[in-house]
Every structure is written in structure tokens, then in C-alpha cells.
Scaffold this motif. Structure first.
Motif, mmCIF file in Angstrom:
data_model
loop_
_atom_site.group_PDB
_atom_site.id
_atom_site.type_symbol
_atom_site.label_atom_id
_atom_site.label_comp_id
_atom_site.label_asym_id
_atom_site.label_seq_id
_atom_site.Cartn_x
_atom_site.Cartn_y
_atom_site.Cartn_z
ATOM 1 N N ALA A 1 -13.938 0.784 -9.540
ATOM 2 C CA ALA A 1 -12.965 1.658 -10.203
ATOM 3 C C ALA A 1 -12.734 2.890 -9.334
ATOM 4 C CB ALA A 1 -13.466 2.071 -11.584
ATOM 5 N N VAL A 2 -11.481 3.189 -9.077
ATOM 6 C CA VAL A 2 -11.116 4.337 -8.243
ATOM 7 C C VAL A 2 -10.814 5.522 -9.137
ATOM 8 C CG1 VAL A 2 -9.466 5.227 -6.560
ATOM 9 C CG2 VAL A 2 -10.225 2.849 -6.425
ATOM 10 N N LEU A 3 -11.421 6.655 -8.834
ATOM 11 C CA LEU A 3 -11.230 7.876 -9.618
ATOM 12 C C LEU A 3 -10.000 8.611 -9.087
ATOM 13 C CD1 LEU A 3 -12.790 9.276 -11.925
ATOM 14 C CD2 LEU A 3 -13.897 10.678 -10.177
ATOM 15 N N PRO A 4 -8.893 8.607 -9.826
ATOM 16 C CA PRO A 4 -7.667 9.219 -9.299
ATOM 17 C C PRO A 4 -7.706 10.738 -9.376
ATOM 18 C CG PRO A 4 -7.273 8.387 -11.512
ATOM 19 C CD PRO A 4 -8.677 7.979 -11.144
ATOM 20 N N ARG A 5 -6.966 11.372 -8.478
ATOM 21 C CA ARG A 5 -6.748 12.817 -8.521
ATOM 22 C C ARG A 5 -5.372 13.087 -9.118
ATOM 23 N NH1 ARG A 5 -10.024 15.801 -5.304
ATOM 24 N NH2 ARG A 5 -9.428 17.393 -6.850
ATOM 25 N N VAL A 6 -5.225 14.252 -9.764
ATOM 26 C CA VAL A 6 -3.958 14.591 -10.407
ATOM 27 C C VAL A 6 -3.423 15.907 -9.852
ATOM 28 C CG1 VAL A 6 -4.523 13.338 -12.520
ATOM 29 C CG2 VAL A 6 -5.143 15.765 -12.321
ATOM 30 N N LEU A 7 -2.130 16.133 -10.097
ATOM 31 C CA LEU A 7 -1.446 17.366 -9.681
ATOM 32 C C LEU A 7 -1.597 17.600 -8.179
ATOM 33 C CD1 LEU A 7 -2.415 19.694 -12.685
ATOM 34 C CD2 LEU A 7 -0.319 18.362 -12.369
ATOM 35 N N ARG A 8 -1.400 16.527 -7.432
ATOM 36 C CA ARG A 8 -1.548 16.615 -5.985
ATOM 37 C C ARG A 8 -0.217 16.772 -5.259
ATOM 38 N NH1 ARG A 8 -6.585 17.913 -5.539
ATOM 39 N NH2 ARG A 8 -6.677 17.146 -3.389
ATOM 40 N N GLY A 9 0.882 16.820 -6.018
ATOM 41 C CA GLY A 9 2.182 17.046 -5.398
ATOM 42 C C GLY A 9 2.691 15.881 -4.577
ATOM 43 N N GLY B 1 -4.086 -7.612 -3.559
ATOM 44 C CA GLY B 1 -2.974 -6.728 -3.890
ATOM 45 C C GLY B 1 -3.212 -5.307 -3.443
ATOM 46 N N GLY B 2 -2.232 -4.444 -3.738
ATOM 47 C CA GLY B 2 -2.285 -3.064 -3.286
ATOM 48 C C GLY B 2 -3.440 -2.273 -3.857
ATOM 49 N N THR B 3 -3.829 -2.558 -5.099
ATOM 50 C CA THR B 3 -4.975 -1.855 -5.674
ATOM 51 C C THR B 3 -6.245 -2.180 -4.914
ATOM 52 O OG1 THR B 3 -3.946 -1.864 -7.867
ATOM 53 C CG2 THR B 3 -6.315 -1.512 -7.785
ATOM 54 N N LEU C 1 6.023 -6.830 -1.342
ATOM 55 C CA LEU C 1 5.352 -6.579 -2.615
ATOM 56 C C LEU C 1 4.040 -5.838 -2.410
ATOM 57 C CD1 LEU C 1 5.861 -9.945 -4.557
ATOM 58 C CD2 LEU C 1 6.635 -7.687 -5.293
ATOM 59 N N LEU C 2 3.300 -6.242 -1.388
ATOM 60 C CA LEU C 2 2.031 -5.580 -1.103
ATOM 61 C C LEU C 2 2.253 -4.117 -0.760
ATOM 62 C CD1 LEU C 2 -1.022 -5.885 -0.759
ATOM 63 C CD2 LEU C 2 -0.608 -6.605 1.603
ATOM 64 N N ALA C 3 3.292 -3.827 0.024
ATOM 65 C CA ALA C 3 3.604 -2.437 0.360
ATOM 66 C C ALA C 3 3.988 -1.648 -0.884
ATOM 67 C CB ALA C 3 4.731 -2.390 1.392
ATOM 68 N N THR C 4 4.781 -2.255 -1.763
ATOM 69 C CA THR C 4 5.169 -1.581 -3.012
ATOM 70 C C THR C 4 3.947 -1.282 -3.870
ATOM 71 O OG1 THR C 4 7.352 -2.619 -3.013
ATOM 72 C CG2 THR C 4 6.518 -1.828 -5.128
ATOM 73 N N GLU C 5 3.060 -2.268 -3.983
ATOM 74 C CA GLU C 5 1.849 -2.066 -4.777
ATOM 75 C C GLU C 5 0.974 -0.965 -4.190
ATOM 76 O OE1 GLU C 5 1.365 -6.696 -6.331
ATOM 77 O OE2 GLU C 5 0.003 -5.888 -4.817
ATOM 78 N N LEU C 6 0.831 -0.950 -2.871
ATOM 79 C CA LEU C 6 0.008 0.083 -2.253
ATOM 80 C C LEU C 6 0.634 1.458 -2.419
ATOM 81 C CD1 LEU C 6 -2.377 1.018 -0.591
ATOM 82 C CD2 LEU C 6 -1.134 0.361 1.486
ATOM 83 N N ALA D 1 -3.019 7.510 -7.558
ATOM 84 C CA ALA D 1 -4.328 8.092 -7.240
ATOM 85 C C ALA D 1 -4.210 9.496 -6.666
ATOM 86 C CB ALA D 1 -5.070 7.193 -6.251
ATOM 87 N N GLY D 2 -2.975 9.985 -6.499
ATOM 88 C CA GLY D 2 -2.774 11.326 -5.984
ATOM 89 C C GLY D 2 -2.960 11.446 -4.490
ATOM 90 N N CYS D 3 -2.639 10.384 -3.755
ATOM 91 C CA CYS D 3 -2.869 10.366 -2.304
ATOM 92 C C CYS D 3 -1.550 10.329 -1.545
ATOM 93 C CB CYS D 3 -3.695 9.144 -1.913
ATOM 94 S SG CYS D 3 -5.346 9.128 -2.630
ATOM 95 N N PRO D 4 -1.320 11.244 -0.626
ATOM 96 C CA PRO D 4 -0.081 11.218 0.151
ATOM 97 C C PRO D 4 -0.062 10.153 1.232
ATOM 98 C CG PRO D 4 -1.449 13.042 0.865
ATOM 99 C CD PRO D 4 -2.130 12.447 -0.331
ATOM 100 N N ASP D 5 -1.243 9.621 1.600
ATOM 101 C CA ASP D 5 -1.311 8.645 2.688
ATOM 102 C C ASP D 5 -2.661 7.930 2.616
ATOM 103 O OD1 ASP D 5 -3.234 10.427 3.841
ATOM 104 O OD2 ASP D 5 -1.612 11.527 4.806
ATOM 105 N N PRO D 6 -2.853 6.869 3.407
ATOM 106 C CA PRO D 6 -4.126 6.146 3.378
ATOM 107 C C PRO D 6 -5.332 7.003 3.733
ATOM 108 C CG PRO D 6 -2.432 4.778 4.374
ATOM 109 C CD PRO D 6 -1.830 6.137 4.207
ATOM 110 N N ALA D 7 -5.163 7.963 4.636
ATOM 111 C CA ALA D 7 -6.296 8.810 5.013
ATOM 112 C C ALA D 7 -6.822 9.586 3.810
ATOM 113 C CB ALA D 7 -5.893 9.767 6.136
ATOM 114 N N ALA D 8 -5.908 10.046 2.951
ATOM 115 C CA ALA D 8 -6.341 10.785 1.761
ATOM 116 C C ALA D 8 -7.118 9.874 0.804
ATOM 117 C CB ALA D 8 -5.128 11.381 1.050
ATOM 118 N N ALA D 9 -6.774 8.589 0.782
ATOM 119 C CA ALA D 9 -7.467 7.662 -0.104
ATOM 120 C C ALA D 9 -8.936 7.527 0.278
ATOM 121 C CB ALA D 9 -6.793 6.306 -0.080
#
Length: 366
Positions: A53-61, A298-300, A337-342, A349-357
Motif C-alpha cells: 500500500a502506497v501512502l499518498p501525499r496531498v496538497l502537493r500542487g 499496471g501503473g499502480t 494505457l500503462l502511461a495513463t495509469e501511471l 499520490a501527489g508526485c510530480p514525477d517518478p523521482a518524487a515517487a
């Protein structure tokens, strides 16, 4: 899997599975879907990913995440590669050419297998970014020949699969006495078309017999060091589960390791790849990149892998489903589809890019 009308557009990669099964001969379906032994590890890959389970961040713009990522010094459209898979002309006449072209259109690397049914030169000519996957062969002269061809074809990396001293005992193939049809062969090997792959013996997998004759079971770290000295490409070691092996890979000069149990097709009872991912990441630190293979659907799942420290993932079976269902167009749609899901997963999850994830926290669910 869901029951969809035949003309309904796919909503996720899983929608291609039943479409593929409907058009493939039963023994080919079993070959691509099956695992080794009782298929415990095959099932564990999916179950383990579902428990992350991934813990999402909020209000990350974050409005529209940027999917691009660097792998082995190259920037790709997303942190995803097409996993190396043998004999793709089993599922579609265009085989490797179609899937490589789809990868090129999606801007992701295509990993061409030693046991591909299309020569590496033709795969590279599609214009896709190609990494070549090497099985260590008994005849070292053939290994050197393949290395020269890989270099001349312009491949961007060499991926050595290290978890196949012998081919796993895949019971579906044994029960089906699975063999290659006449029009499919190991196109990168000079003796790719022979009776060991194409003959039929009840209770025998001809591919297991073929691989046993071709592959060198006694591959060791000294062989990898020998290889490192002879190539100027990034070296990837695929099939690592134990963190100690990941450290040895770094020691011999690997630029990346792939945490993989071969999609549940080798040692049955081995742990799920994603279970070992955090330990491998901790073991190598920033000394090499770490990719995840086995069970990604899938993207998740890509987000999960990134949150556990992976630089990217390899996707296999779902893209074979798409290839079987509709050739290059379906494979391109599957990657879209995979790109859309990701993109959705990163945004949620509040991530602007893969590095933030990679900075996200995960917890074990269930």
C-alpha cells in the motif's frame, strides 16, 4: 479479468488476457502464462504486489505529472521497459518487430531476447531503443559473436540473465509436450532451428531440452567480470533476489540489477520479486540502478515499485497478451494505457514525477 464485448475498448492491461487466450492455441497460452512447479511463486508475485500500500501525499500542487525518467544514462518516456520474452512469433506473426515498434512509439526500451524469433539486427532496425538480453551459452565463441552483433546493431545496454542454470520445470509445458511450430525458431542462434526445439516427445518440453543443450549451467561471477572487460555498454544483471548477489553484481561492474524471479518460471518457492526489492535497494545504495520484474500488471504497480526504491520496472506478460490480441496497434494501446495509469497514480499520490515517487512511504496491507 473482466468479461467485455469483443469490440469494447480495453480499459486496462488485464482486459487483453482473455482476448489473447481466445486466439492462441491452448499449449501456447499455457507456455506464456505458466510458471514452474506448483506455480507458487507465480501466484506470489501478484499477491505480494497487492499487499504493498502506497501512502499518498496531498496538497502537493501536482496537475499533470511528468512521466519521463533516466535509466542507464538515457531518458525514456516513462520508467518502464518491455521485458525480454522468447519466441514472440508464437503469439503473432509480426512477433518481436511489432512489440519493438510499439515500444519505440511509446519511447521506452525494448529488451530483445537471445531466444527471440527475429534476429537482433531486424529488431534494432525498427528504431526502438533496444537492450539485448543474453543467455550465457556453452559455446563462448557464440557469446562473442552475439556481443559483436549487439554492438553493431546499436543496442543501448546488455542484460545478462543469471537465474537460468537450467530451465525451470514447467509442468504445463511437460504435460503438453510443448514444442515450437515449424515457422518459429531461435533466430539469434546459428542452430536455432533443430529437432530439440521442434521435435515432439510425450512428457517432454522440447524448449527445456533445447535450452539445456545451449545454456552453460556453470556461469559464475568470473564470467561476468570477463564480460564486463569486453563490452563498453551498460551491463545489467537480471534475475537477482538475494541482496548479497546484488552486491556481487556491483563488484563486477554492473550498472543495474533486475530483481526478478523470472516471472515465477524458475525456482518455485522463491520469494516474490517485490518482497526482496527493498533489501536489494538497501544493499546496493547509489552504486547501481535497481529495476523490478515479475508480476507488474499496471501503473499502480509501477508506483509501488518506485516507492520501494526501484528506478523502473519491466513489463512482460500483459504486453504479450496485447500482441496476441492485435499486433502492434494493440501493443501500442497497451503501453498508452500503462502511461495513463501511471500518470493517474502519480497524481493521486501527489508526485510530480517518478523521482518524487521514490520518496513515498509504503505500508503492508492485508
Amino acid at each position: 479479468m473482466t468479461d467485455l464485448p469483443a469490440d469494447a475498448p480495453p480499459a486496462c492491461l488485464a482486459d487483453y488476457a482473455e482476448r489473447a487466450r481466445a486466439v492462441l492455441p491452448p499449449d501456447v497460452w499455457d507456455y506464456i502464462e505458466g510458471g514452474s512447479g506448483a506455480e507458487i511463486t507465480l501466484g506470489a508475485n501478484r499477491a505480494a504486489l497487492d499487499r504493498v500500500a502506497v501512502l499518498p501525499r496531498v496538497l502537493r500542487g501536482v496537475e499533470v505529472p511528468d512521466l519521463t525518467a533516466r535509466l542507464l544514462g538515457h531518458r525514456y518516456a516513462m520508467p518502464v521497459g518491455v521485458a525480454p520474452m522468447a519466441y514472440q512469433r508464437l503469439v503473432h506473426p509480426d512477433g518481436e518487430l511489432a512489440l519493438a515498434a510499439a515500444a519505440g512509439a511509446a519511447g521506452v526500451p525494448y529488451l530483445a531476447s537471445t531466444l527471440g524469433s527475429t534476429p537482433i539486427e531486424e529488431v534494432a532496425a525498427t528504431g526502438a531503443p533496444v537492450w539485448f538480453q543474453l543467455y550465457w551459452l556453452r559455446d563462448k565463441a557464440l557469446v562473442l559473436d552475439l556481443l559483436a552483433r549487439v554492438r553493431d546493431a546499436g543496442c543501448q545496454a546488455l542484460v545478462v540473465t543469471v537465474d537460468v542454470p537450467v530451465l525451470g520445470r514447467r509442468l504445463r509445458d511437460l504435460r503438453n509436450a510443448f514444442r515450437l511450430p515449424a515457422q518459429v525458431a531461435a533466430a539469434n542462434l546459428p542452430n536455432g532451428r533443430d529437432d530439440l526445439a521442434h521435435g515432439g516427445t510425450p512428457g517432454v518440453s522440447q524448449l527445456r531440452a533445447r535450452s539445456g543443450a545451449a545454456f552453460a549451467p556453470a556461469l559464475g561471477w568470473a564470467d561476468l567480470a570477463w564480460l564486463r572487460e569486453r563490452i563498453d555498454l551498460p551491463l545489467v544483471v537480471k534475475g537477482v533476489l538475494d541482496p548479497r548477489d546484488a552486491q556481487d553484481a556491483v563488484r563486477v561492474g554492473a550498472d543495474a540489477v533486475v530483481v526478478s524471479n523470472h516471472g515465477g518460471r524458475q525456482l518455485d518457492g522463491a520469494p516474490a520479486s517485490v518482497t526482496m526489492l527493498p533489501e536489494v535497494v538497501d544493499a546496493v545504495g547509489d552504486r547501481c540502478e535497481v529495476l523490478l520484474d515479475s508480476g507488474v500488471r499496471g501503473g499502480t504497480d509501477v508506483l509501488r515499485a518506485l516507492a520501494l526504491g526501484a528506478a523502473g520496472v519491466l513489463v512482460g506478460r500483459p504486453l504479450l497478451w496485447a500482441l496476441a490480441a492485435g499486433g502492434r496497434p494493440a501493443a501500442e494501446t497497451a503501453l498508452d494505457l500503462l502511461a495513463t495509469e501511471l500518470r493517474d497514480a502519480l497524481a493521486l499520490a501527489g508526485c510530480p514525477d517518478p523521482a518524487a515517487a521514490q520518496q513515498l512511504r509504503t505500508v503492508a496491507s492485508g
